[in-house]
Design an enzyme around this catalytic site. Structure first.
Site, mmCIF file in Angstrom:
data_model
loop_
_atom_site.group_PDB
_atom_site.id
_atom_site.type_symbol
_atom_site.label_atom_id
_atom_site.label_comp_id
_atom_site.label_asym_id
_atom_site.label_seq_id
_atom_site.Cartn_x
_atom_site.Cartn_y
_atom_site.Cartn_z
ATOM 1 N N GLU A 31 0.537 -5.459 6.725
ATOM 2 C CA GLU A 31 0.297 -4.128 6.196
ATOM 3 C C GLU A 31 1.629 -3.419 5.965
ATOM 4 O O GLU A 31 2.558 -3.533 6.771
ATOM 5 C CB GLU A 31 -0.546 -3.298 7.172
ATOM 6 C CG GLU A 31 -1.934 -3.855 7.386
ATOM 7 C CD GLU A 31 -2.816 -2.910 8.179
ATOM 8 O OE1 GLU A 31 -3.737 -2.337 7.575
ATOM 9 O OE2 GLU A 31 -2.573 -2.752 9.381
ATOM 10 N N ASP A 32 1.722 -2.704 4.859
ATOM 11 C CA ASP A 32 2.759 -1.689 4.663
ATOM 12 C C ASP A 32 4.188 -2.232 4.702
ATOM 13 O O ASP A 32 5.067 -1.607 5.305
ATOM 14 C CB ASP A 32 2.633 -0.602 5.739
ATOM 15 C CG ASP A 32 1.296 0.121 5.720
ATOM 16 O OD1 ASP A 32 0.344 -0.416 5.154
ATOM 17 O OD2 ASP A 32 1.212 1.212 6.294
ATOM 18 N N CYS A 70 -3.885 1.217 1.362
ATOM 19 C CA CYS A 70 -4.641 0.016 1.717
ATOM 20 C C CYS A 70 -6.036 -0.104 1.108
ATOM 21 O O CYS A 70 -6.346 -1.114 0.481
ATOM 22 C CB CYS A 70 -4.720 -0.128 3.230
ATOM 23 S SG CYS A 70 -5.536 1.226 4.085
ATOM 24 N N ASP A 244 -0.366 -5.823 2.020
ATOM 25 C CA ASP A 244 -1.405 -5.110 1.268
ATOM 26 C C ASP A 244 -0.850 -4.050 0.319
ATOM 27 O O ASP A 244 -1.534 -3.604 -0.599
ATOM 28 C CB ASP A 244 -2.461 -4.509 2.206
ATOM 29 C CG ASP A 244 -1.928 -3.408 3.118
ATOM 30 O OD1 ASP A 244 -0.698 -3.255 3.241
ATOM 31 O OD2 ASP A 244 -2.765 -2.721 3.738
ATOM 32 N N HIS A 245 0.375 -3.620 0.521
ATOM 33 C CA HIS A 245 1.108 -2.754 -0.414
ATOM 34 C C HIS A 245 2.511 -2.590 0.154
ATOM 35 O O HIS A 245 2.874 -3.268 1.133
ATOM 36 C CB HIS A 245 0.422 -1.387 -0.609
ATOM 37 C CG HIS A 245 0.140 -0.654 0.657
ATOM 38 N ND1 HIS A 245 1.114 0.027 1.354
ATOM 39 C CD2 HIS A 245 -1.006 -0.518 1.381
ATOM 40 C CE1 HIS A 245 0.583 0.575 2.433
ATOM 41 N NE2 HIS A 245 -0.698 0.239 2.477
#
Length: 626
Positions: A31-32, A70, A244-245
């Site tokens: 994530e992130d 997300c 996810d980004h």
């Protein structure tokens, strides 16, 4: 995997299977994070496991999330469709997509795959039980057995890199930091701070925590891969690694800059399926891929054709299609703040369209959840004290440009806006046209106020508009939205459109008059009439515009009344308008405090769980919490 998977697995080990006709497919998802791993040239990061994985994989140099946050990004992944086209575009929503929309994992299951998802099902819509065989499970859980001849598709989400793990008091960063060997603990003074942040100690410290979390998560990737090896499955499993980004930093997370959407992607092919790899192990491809392509790609690798409803195309496997030339991005409501931004990225140039240019990126738009992020605090303090240099100050401005154009080769940090430069006019018009075509082709629902989506269509706007296109006159809506921010010479047209038969057209006419300051007498008269509009969203914008223009009597009464409305999205738009009106709302202070009182004394953690989004705005506005 002791910490990540042990509570979820049975003590079962499998004999090495014979080579399968169809591969197992494993997604390992961070994530992130942006391209902050060693394999992508980041010398600060310590990621030995991922660097080894890159040596065994194909590295995608141009892989993109379609959203910078997300749930819309994951909605894209699970459906193979653009969320603004199916009603799942607002962050933390419960959209109702058209009935034909399904998670691509259902198609895998129907073709004989076992599907499981460890931890995250953050997709902005309520999926049916048929989406997965198992949730919060790895490939070992429950029904799957290799001896049954079923290949698996498994998603393992590693959440230790989430942005909250940099700044929230309940984050596990201190424990991760202590668990790392000294050589992998990142020193703040070594952090490379992008030019759009002030290089303060607090900002460097945030980057050190960010890198520590990545290094810790890197070890967990190693555990997942070791477990795959122990089970004798490495030789039959295609492994994807991606985020996810982009990085969980302000100006990055939630927006559409490269730091928001450009993500790492590694794909490892076992020898049995090496024929599908675009390069030898350790190689790199410059092919542009985006999240909307992931669902058809997995289906292709599994030997399943993608349905025609998909918006993406496969980039691997027997059903692979020619490379795409553009990536499209979207930003809509994120938690308690409304925003509406679209982007188009080609090979060298990036176009960003800010449909609400009168709203700032941060000032008055800071979200409560990340408000204590050290970088957020540094930006705000620097802006208040006048200490920010130009790249950082740009994003603390009170307004945004309507259009932005960046030469990513010359300006990778997207600081120099070329939209007004005549030398780049052809590029601007080319990407502007690509954006317009995308909006019309996919019937972008972002123009529809969220309250309208629920009050008029019970959330199923996409289906309603498909059944009756006249309900959403998008060309007229888009034309009206295009006038926002163009100056008072368009006020006359906006006044005319404020009497249109379509509520969404009227909404954008009101937004345009609000952005222009309701500068003419005729615009103020039209807005006064709009206070009786049947659409709640139109009334909210008209009330805010009139109050900004100096007439706050009836407008404040309307906004206060909307606090009691039964629809949360009506209430949310009203409290955002009141927040932007600032001290003009002093006469409503008692009313706002009474509305907020049931949640005012909650601790931050309880508040995030129990209070609705209107109260997130009020907690900051009324000063009842950080």
């Amino acid at each position: 995997m002791v910490r990540l998977l042990a509570p979820l697995v049975a003590a079962v080990f499998f004999a090495a299977p014979a080579m399968a006709e169809r591969p197992n497919i494993l997604w390992i998802v961070f994530e992130d994070i942006s391209l902050n791993i060693g394999a992508y040239g980041d010398s600060y990061a310590s990621t030995p496991v991922l660097d080894r994985l890159a040596e065994q994989s194909v590295l995608y140099a141009r892989a993109f999330s379609n959203a910078g946050v997300c749930a819309p990004a994951r909605s894209t992944l699970i459906t193979g469709m653009y969320p603004p086209a199916i009603g799942t575009h607002h962050m933390r929503s419960n959209g109702i997509p058209p009935p034909e929309v399904r998670g691509f994992t259902e198609l895998l299951r129907e073709s004989g795959y076992y599907t499981s998802n460890h931890v995250k099902t953050d997709y902005n819509w309520k999926q049916p039980a048929s989406t997965w065989d198992a949730i919060s499970a790895d490939w070992r859980k429950d029904g799957w057995r290799q001896r049954d001849g079923k290949p698996f598709f498994c998603v393992v989400n590693i959440t230790d890199t989430h942005s909250s793990q940099i700044y929230h008091p309940w984050s596990g960063w201190p424990q991760r930091h202590e668990a790392l060997p000294e050589s992998q603990r990142h020193k703040p003074e070594g952090a490379a701070v992008p030019p759009y942040y002030p290089a303060t100690g607090e900002v460097r410290g945030a980057y050190a925590r960010y890198a520590d979390n990545i290094s810790y998560a890197d070890r967990l990737v190693g555990e997942v891969l070791e477990q795959l090896e122990e089970d004798g499955l490495s030789a039959s499993t295609i492994v994807f690694f991606y985020s996810d980004h982009g990085a969980g930093m302000p100006r990055s997370k939630s927006f559409l800059f490269e730091s928001s959407t450009h993500v790492p992607l590694l794909v490892r092919f076992p020898e049995e399926f090496a024929r599908w790899a675009p390069t030898e192990p350790g190689g790199q491809t410059d092919r542009i891929v985006s999240f909307v392509d992931f669902a058809p790609t997995v289906l292709s690798l599994a030997g399943v054709g993608a349905p025609s409803r998909f918006h993406g195309t496969a980039f691997l496997g027997p059903h692979a299609r020619p490379p795409r030339s553009h990536v499209f991005g979207y930003r809509d409501r994120l938690d308690e703040r409304y925003e509406f931004i679209r982007s188009v990225r080609g090979g060298r140039f990036k176009y960003i369209r800010n449909y609400l240019p009168h709203l700032p990126w941060f000032h008055g738009q800071t979200r409560l959840y990340p408000s204590t992020h050290p970088v957020t605090v540094a930006l705000h303090e620097g802006a208040v004290r006048g200490l920010l240099d130009e790249p950082a100050a740009l994003h603390m401005a009170r307004r945004k440009p309507r259009e932005q154009l960046f030469d990513l080769r010359a300006d990778p940090h997207e600081i120099n806006n070329l939209a007004e430069d005549a030398a780049y006019r052809a590029e601007l018009e080319r990407l502007r046209a690509a954006h317009r075509q995308w909006v019309l082709e996919h019937r972008d629902l972002g123009f529809l106020p969220e309250s309208e989506m629920w009050l008029r269509y019970e959330g199923a706007a996409a289906k309603a508009f498909a059944d009756d296109p006249s309900l959403y006159p998008l060309e007229r809506i888009l034309e009206t939205a295009d006038w926002v921010g163009l100056g008072k010479e368009f006020a006359g047209r906006q006044v005319q459109r404020l009497a249109d038969t379509d509520a969404t057209v009227r909404f954008w006419a009101a937004v345009g008059l609000r952005a222009g300051g309701a500068a003419t007498q005729s615009s103020r008269e039209a807005l006064a009439r709009a206070l009786d509009d049947p659409s709640e969203a139109v009334r909210t914008v008209a009330a805010e515009a009139l109050c900004h223009a100096g007439n706050c009597g009836e407008p404040l009464r309307i906004l206060a009344k909307q606090l009691d409305h039964g629809d949360e999205w009506v209430r949310l738009r009203a409290v955002n308008a009141l927040h932007r009106l600032g001290d003009r709302t002093d006469r409503l202070r008692d009313r706002l405090e009474a509305f907020h009182r049931p949640f005012a004394s909650l601790s931050p953690r309880e508040f995030f769980r129990k209070a609705g989004y209107p109260h997130w705005v009020l907690r900051a506005f009324l000063g009842t919490g950080r």
